[in-house]
Design an enzyme around this catalytic site. Structure first.
Site, PDB file in Angstrom:
ATOM      1  N   VAL A 190      -1.463  -0.990  -4.242  1.00 48.94           N
ATOM      2  CA  VAL A 190      -2.596  -0.079  -4.115  1.00 48.94           C
ATOM      3  C   VAL A 190      -2.075   1.337  -3.929  1.00 48.94           C
ATOM      4  CG1 VAL A 190      -4.738   0.428  -2.889  1.00 48.94           C
ATOM      5  CG2 VAL A 190      -3.893  -1.926  -2.990  1.00 48.94           C
ATOM      6  N   PHE A 230       0.831  -1.200   0.000  1.00 41.70           N
ATOM      7  CA  PHE A 230       0.000   0.000   0.000  1.00 41.70           C
ATOM      8  C   PHE A 230       0.866   1.251   0.000  1.00 41.70           C
ATOM      9  CE2 PHE A 230      -2.575  -3.226   2.092  1.00 41.70           C
ATOM     10  CZ  PHE A 230      -3.827  -3.054   1.508  1.00 41.70           C
ATOM     11  N   ASP A 231       0.460   2.234  -0.783  1.00 38.88           N
ATOM     12  CA  ASP A 231       0.975   3.579  -0.573  1.00 38.88           C
ATOM     13  C   ASP A 231       0.288   4.123   0.683  1.00 38.88           C
ATOM     14  OD1 ASP A 231       2.255   6.119  -1.244  1.00 38.88           O
ATOM     15  OD2 ASP A 231       0.231   6.783  -1.707  1.00 38.88           O
ATOM     16  N   LYS A 232       0.927   5.008   1.395  1.00 38.62           N
ATOM     17  CA  LYS A 232       0.321   5.517   2.631  1.00 38.62           C
ATOM     18  C   LYS A 232      -0.641   6.675   2.376  1.00 38.62           C
ATOM     19  CE  LYS A 232       2.438   8.364   5.405  1.00 38.62           C
ATOM     20  NZ  LYS A 232       1.442   9.470   5.565  1.00 38.62           N
TER      21      LYS A 232
END
Length: 684
Positions: free
Chosen positions: A561, A367-369
């Site tokens: 994501v 995941f990107d934050k």
């Protein structure tokens, strides 16, 4: 439906477009699962699909088959009635049965003859031979019943396999044909929607749908975006907000400046994605394609052997009828159409069917934050100026440069500067270095806002901020010429669904969840700790994210994501790229395998669940279809299957497959129901 759209999507029962080249496709064997070479002209297969159809021809032929089935079915039924009530009218009963059988068999026999003229022998011939054999035996009622049930099967298959066209038709209905154009004098006139150009100004009244993508200039309203995002809760729109073609204006009159028209609109991109998905094929279908050409000759050989040893034509007829594997052929495309429809209803748009299958095998998520696990709406929580630098001076310098950027930190700085009513300097020579910072010249001085490393690379002496003060914050530094003015701290809120998503993913079999971010170590560590992330990497540039994803791919099938704008390289690097909040974003739609039109993280878990459920149903369909076909073939060979029962079972197996696949359509309904409930609670 427009002629142009048909030309781009003529799908066969395997659910793929034979005018588009698939990367995994053997171009020298361009056949559908029924064995047809769709590169040939006038190619119609037993599944009832005209693979060169244009305009409304395919629909007209479908209606024609319904008429044939009704008239032929009535005549065949009439022969049975005459036999039962008027046994002395044997000739009339036979003539009624003969005429009914002829009408019912005509579409099938014509297709088979066309195959033979082209020197091809495929599955159409199996059915045609069975019907002709019954006619030769003068068993007209049997021939009629066989042809009736097979024609009904064709009609069912035609409706099932045309899922993409029906989806596109529903989307087309969302877009108005006309628009109210406002000219330079402020006068309003009605024009055709296709005549609109970028920059035109139009008026949309309550209850009307937006014909194009645009930006509200005046007015405010509530807009229903469910057609694109899958969200059942309407969204408030004010001047400056974007609106999208096919969404509905609910409450207020607004004037909109056109930003995108035609296929460039978000709705146009969605149509294209549906067509791409329905046009693609799963590996199972590609295997069927490859061996379809061998199936019919093998069946004909077994039928001849059966007749040679048994001399029982009824067994041969039953064998030929039951051997047509429509149930097996439909096992995958019916489930795929249902799954894609369910996903689209939730605002999940899948570019390629292979991506739907791949989602069921995902074992790791990266995941990107910012904007994914967190809201992405940063706010300034700390202004730490260097000695002799006031917070106002620090903020003013940063805001003067950042007003030309759309980065989340820039928006947060500008929001605070506006609230403080600061007067900003004129800036020239603005430049933005992706993932590092921005710079520009104000009052003859070079101002920079960005990361500490970037400042150091420019030769500036950047002091380390107090770790206790900066804990849990994203930090950017501000400089003027060769002096660092200080740093600005930001904080982002974790989405309320993030924890639920990670729990759902682990329950669905995902073994590893990681996070990558451009933020500093302390920020990443705090978010990872709250969400129980397995691994995280901070201070990432776009290329660092790609490298991290490539490392994870060594041991896992990885889904990445992100927001699709800053994370395009990482999305492309993953086995499966999922772009969040893709509405209105061409970059997101183009860079990812799957585009989620909202930022609702629950859609990700639903995608994995839908993928796994669709694979289960496809396997059920294949097993069930093969059981019917091969079991029926064995019973026919040993003389335990009559031609009529073979036709009934053939049609029944198709219906079972269709209804089993239809269970996928309602997947995810609980999400929209929960959204409505939450909205009602907020209103109350």
């Amino acid at each position: 439906m427009s002629e142009n759209m048909h030309n781009h999507h003529d799908g066969c029962c395997c659910g793929h477009d034979h005018h588009e080249h698939d990367h995994h496709h053997d171009h020298h064997h361009d056949q559908c699962c029924c064995g047809h070479d769709h590169g040939k002209e006038d190619s119609t297969c037993i599944c009832g699909h005209d693979h060169k159809a244009e305009g409304g021809v395919g629909h007209d032929r479908s209606m024609g088959r319904v008429c044939f089935a009704l008239i032929g079915g009535i005549l065949t039924a009439n022969s049975f009635i005459l036999d039962a009530l008027l046994p002395e009218q044997e000739f009339a009963a036979n003539m009624s049965a003969l005429l009914g059988a002829f009408i019912l068999a005509l579409p099938i026999i014509i297709t088979a003859v066309k195959d033979l003229v082209r020197g091809k022998v495929y599955m159409n011939e199996l059915v045609a031979l069975a019907i002709l054999a019954a006619l030769v035996k003068a068993d007209f009622q049997t021939a009629g019943i066989i042809a009736f049930f097979l024609l009904v099967t064709i009609i069912i298959e035609t409706r099932t396999a045309s899922g993409a066209q029906r989806s596109i038709e529903e989307l087309i209905k969302l877009t108005p044909n006309t628009a109210n154009l406002i000219d330079d004098n402020g006068n309003e006139r009605e024009v055709a929607a296709q005549e609109l150009h970028v920059g035109d100004r139009i008026r949309i009244r309550p209850g009307e749908n937006f014909p194009v993508d645009g930006r509200i200039v005046t007015g405010e309203s509530t807009v229903n975006q469910a057609s694109i995002t899958g969200e059942s809760v309407p969204v408030e729109k004010v001047a400056g907000d974007d609106v999208f073609a096919g969404t509905q204006n609910l409450t207020g009159a607004v004037e909109v400046t056109v930003t995108k028209v035609g296929g460039d609109t978000t709705l146009g991109k969605v149509k294209e994605m549906i067509m791409q998905a329905e046009a693609s094929r799963t590996p199972v279908v590609r295997i069927i394609d490859r061996y379809a050409g061998y199936y019919t000759p093998t069946v004909l050989m077994i039928a001849w052997i059966t007749w040679w040893f048994s001399r029982d034509m009824n067994s041969v007829i039953a064998f030929l009828v039951i051997a047509c594997p429509c149930a097996v052929v439909l096992a995958t495309p019916t489930a795929v159409v249902a799954a894609v429809a369910a996903a689209a209803r939730l605002g999940i748009f899948i570019k390629n069917i292979s991506h739907l299958e791949l989602a069921s095998r995902i074992s790791a998520f990266v995941f990107d934050k910012t904007g994914t696990l967190t809201d992405g709406l940063l706010s300034v929580v700390k202004l730490q100026g260097a000695e002799g630098v006031s917070p106002a001076e620090l903020l003013g310098c940063a805001a003067s440069v950042e007003r030309f950027s759309n980065h989340p930190t820039a928006l947060a700085i500008m929001k605070l500067a506006q609230e403080a009513e600061l007067e900003l300097d004129e800036v020239t020579g603005f430049a933005e270095v992706h993932g590092r910072g921005v710079s520009g010249t104000a009052n003859g001085s070079i101002c920079r806002v960005g990361r500490a490393n970037w400042m150091r690379e420019a030769g500036l002496n950047v002091p380390e901020s107090d770790p206790q003060e900066a804990a849990g914050m994203s930090v950017v530094y501000v400089s003027k010429d060769d002096k660092v003015l200080g740093w600005i701290g930001f904080r982002d809120k974790i989405r309320k669904e993030s924890q639920v998503l990670l729990s759902d993913l682990r329950r669905l079999g995902v073994r590893y969840c990681a996070m990558v971010t451009g933020d500093r170590q302390s920020v990443a560590e705090e978010v990872a700790g709250q969400l129980n992330i397995d691994e995280f990497k901070s201070g990432c540039l776009p290329e660092t994210k790609v490298e991290f994803v490539e490392n994870v791919k060594r041991d896992h099938t990885v889904a990445v994501v992100g927001d699709g704008v800053n994370d395009a390289p990482a999305l492309a690097a993953g086995d499966l790229g999922i772009a969040m909040g893709a509405i209105g974003s061409d970059i997101a739609i183009n860079s990812a395998s799957v585009a989620l039109m909202t930022n609702d993280l629950r859609r990700i878990a639903m995608l994995i669940f839908l993928s796994k459920k669709s694979q289960v149903i496809i396997n059920q369909n294949l097993i069930f279809g093969m059981l019917f076909v091969f079991g029926g073939m064995i019973l026919s060979i040993v003389g335990l299957m009559t031609p009529i029962w073979a036709a009934v079972i053939h049609a029944g197996s198709t219906l079972v497959i269709v209804f089993n696949s239809a269970r996928l359509v309602r997947t995810g309904e609980e999400l929209t129901l929960n959204e409505k409930t939450d909205s009602e609670k907020q209103l109350s």
